[in-house]
Design a protein around this motif. Structure first.
Motif, PDB file in Angstrom:
ATOM      1  N   UNK A 129       7.066 -19.988  -1.862  1.00 23.63           N
ATOM      2  CA  UNK A 129       7.740 -19.260  -0.775  1.00 23.63           C
ATOM      3  C   UNK A 129       8.068 -17.838  -1.223  1.00 23.63           C
ATOM      4  N   UNK A 130       8.556 -17.694  -2.447  1.00 18.64           N
ATOM      5  CA  UNK A 130       8.854 -16.352  -2.969  1.00 18.64           C
ATOM      6  C   UNK A 130       7.608 -15.482  -3.007  1.00 18.64           C
ATOM      7  N   UNK A 131       6.463 -16.103  -3.194  1.00 19.42           N
ATOM      8  CA  UNK A 131       5.209 -15.363  -3.229  1.00 19.42           C
ATOM      9  C   UNK A 131       4.859 -14.717  -1.899  1.00 19.42           C
ATOM     10  N   UNK A 132       5.496 -15.176  -0.829  1.00 19.33           N
ATOM     11  CA  UNK A 132       5.262 -14.569   0.486  1.00 19.33           C
ATOM     12  C   UNK A 132       6.209 -13.415   0.770  1.00 19.33           C
ATOM     13  N   UNK A 133       7.090 -13.100  -0.178  1.00 21.74           N
ATOM     14  CA  UNK A 133       8.099 -12.059   0.033  1.00 21.74           C
ATOM     15  C   UNK A 133       7.782 -10.842  -0.826  1.00 21.74           C
ATOM     16  N   UNK A 134       7.717  -9.691  -0.197  1.00 21.89           N
ATOM     17  CA  UNK A 134       7.477  -8.425  -0.877  1.00 21.89           C
ATOM     18  C   UNK A 134       8.715  -7.554  -0.736  1.00 21.89           C
ATOM     19  N   UNK A 135       9.112  -6.918  -1.807  1.00 25.25           N
ATOM     20  CA  UNK A 135      10.264  -6.032  -1.775  1.00 25.25           C
ATOM     21  C   UNK A 135       9.798  -4.586  -1.659  1.00 25.25           C
ATOM     22  N   UNK A 136      10.436  -3.833  -0.781  1.00 25.64           N
ATOM     23  CA  UNK A 136      10.125  -2.427  -0.559  1.00 25.64           C
ATOM     24  C   UNK A 136      11.342  -1.576  -0.899  1.00 25.64           C
ATOM     25  N   UNK A 137      11.102  -0.322  -1.241  1.00 24.44           N
ATOM     26  CA  UNK A 137      12.195   0.573  -1.619  1.00 24.44           C
ATOM     27  C   UNK A 137      12.547   1.578  -0.534  1.00 24.44           C
ATOM     28  N   UNK A 138      11.931   1.449   0.634  1.00 23.69           N
ATOM     29  CA  UNK A 138      12.289   2.332   1.751  1.00 23.69           C
ATOM     30  C   UNK A 138      11.819   1.718   3.058  1.00 23.69           C
ATOM     31  N   UNK A 139      12.474   2.086   4.141  1.00 20.87           N
ATOM     32  CA  UNK A 139      12.070   1.628   5.472  1.00 20.87           C
ATOM     33  C   UNK A 139      10.707   2.205   5.835  1.00 20.87           C
ATOM     34  N   UNK A 140      10.405   3.403   5.342  1.00 20.68           N
ATOM     35  CA  UNK A 140       9.119   4.033   5.636  1.00 20.68           C
ATOM     36  C   UNK A 140       7.940   3.218   5.129  1.00 20.68           C
ATOM     37  N   UNK A 141       8.197   2.333   4.159  1.00 19.83           N
ATOM     38  CA  UNK A 141       7.120   1.520   3.586  1.00 19.83           C
ATOM     39  C   UNK A 141       6.880   0.220   4.337  1.00 19.83           C
ATOM     40  N   UNK A 142       7.628  -0.033   5.426  1.00 18.57           N
ATOM     41  CA  UNK A 142       7.405  -1.248   6.202  1.00 18.57           C
ATOM     42  C   UNK A 142       5.966  -1.315   6.681  1.00 18.57           C
TER      43      UNK A 142
END
Length: 304
Positions: free
Chosen positions: A88-101
């Protein structure tokens, strides 16, 4: 393509496949990885969505990932997951800005603190980052969805999706409909809610919606009763649990929600609905002392 490049709004596509039940969005963005955002991300990822969580820095993104992982481990210990935590964690990506959505996101849920200017700014940034078919949602518990929509180019694809804490265990999502929200947006939000295994209630945008308005009224009166020496918190909570079959009393619930959160909502509703929502002095004093409930270790109850 930016939302500004598109012509008139069209209805979002159905969230169901032909002959199938409701399906979760394939790709979900979550703005903010605090307690609520982490719970929303966990819930969608556990249901099968790819999830991108946008925070404001690498440090905040790492903390959010740890929060989600801890929530998944607790769910696994309680037998609530159908897949291993790592998958499940493998389906989650962390981003450092809203612009990267991701521009291909089907749904983006904003879940930052109850600050209207902050929410409006981040929602507008998200609208510029994602595609024209993306549904934007706010997790606000009391702020005007209509006023937040004013910051957007395409308000028809914007809606309130008020999740409840703790999100993975809660059964309810309050769907808040603003005047310009398209019927297809409402339909998609309710179908996604059902796909998560949760129940929706659909309400018209108004101060405090249904849940916050009623829940706060009960909570504030319970705080006034403590302030006036009517009874101890344990007795007030027991009266509501045993006499009215509430799963927990209003003061313990206030501790779980956060006294600072309750105060912010009360101040907003006091401004919009009048004196019946005036925050009690005891609530203000506790917040000033840092007694915020479970997250600080002390509220109306001590917390380990």
């Amino acid at each position: 393509m930016s939302t500004q490049d598109q012509g008139p709004e069209t209805e979002p596509a159905d969230a169901t496949g032909a002959g199938a039940g409701p399906a979760v969005p394939a790709l979900v963005g979550v703005i903010g990885g605090g307690r609520m955002g982490a719970g929303i991300a966990q819930s969608f990822a556990a249901a099968g969505s790819e999830v991108a969580v946008a925070e404001g820095s690498a440090r905040a993104a790492a903390a959010a990932r740890d929060r989600i992982a801890a929530g998944l481990r607790r769910a696994a210990e309680r037998g609530r997951l159908t897949e291993p935590v790592d998958r499940i964690l493998g389906r989650i990506t962390m981003l450092e800005s809203v612009a990267a959505l991701p521009s291909a996101a089907d749904l983006v849920v904003e879940a930052v603190p109850e600050d209207a200017a902050l929410k409006a700014r981040l929602l507008a940034a998200a609208e510029g980052a994602v595609g024209v078919d993306t549904v934007l949602a706010t997790n606000t518990s009391s702020l005007s969805v209509t006023e937040l929509a004013a910051a957007l180019v395409r308000p028809g694809r914007f809606i309130g999706m008020h999740f409840f804490n703790p999100v993975p265990a809660s059964e309810l999502v309050e769907i808040v409909v603003a005047p310009e929200t398209l019927p297809g947006t409402v339909r998609a939000a309710t179908e996604w809610t059902h796909a998560l295994g949760k129940q929706d209630v659909v309400v018209r945008d108004s101060p405090g919606f249904a849940s916050s308005r009623l829940g706060l009224a009960l909570g504030l009166e319970a705080i006034r009763m403590v302030e006036e020496g009517v009874a101890e918190p344990e007795a007030i909570d027991a009266a509501m649990r045993l006499g009215y079959k509430h799963p927990m009393g209003p003061l313990r619930l206030t501790d779980l929600v956060g006294l600072d959160v309750r105060l912010a909502i009360a101040e907003h509703l006091h401004t919009t609905l009048g004196e019946r929502f005036a925050p009690p002095r005891l609530l203000r004093d506790k917040v000033a002392r840092g007694e915020l409930g479970r997250k600080s270790g002390q509220g109306f109850y001590p917390w380990p």
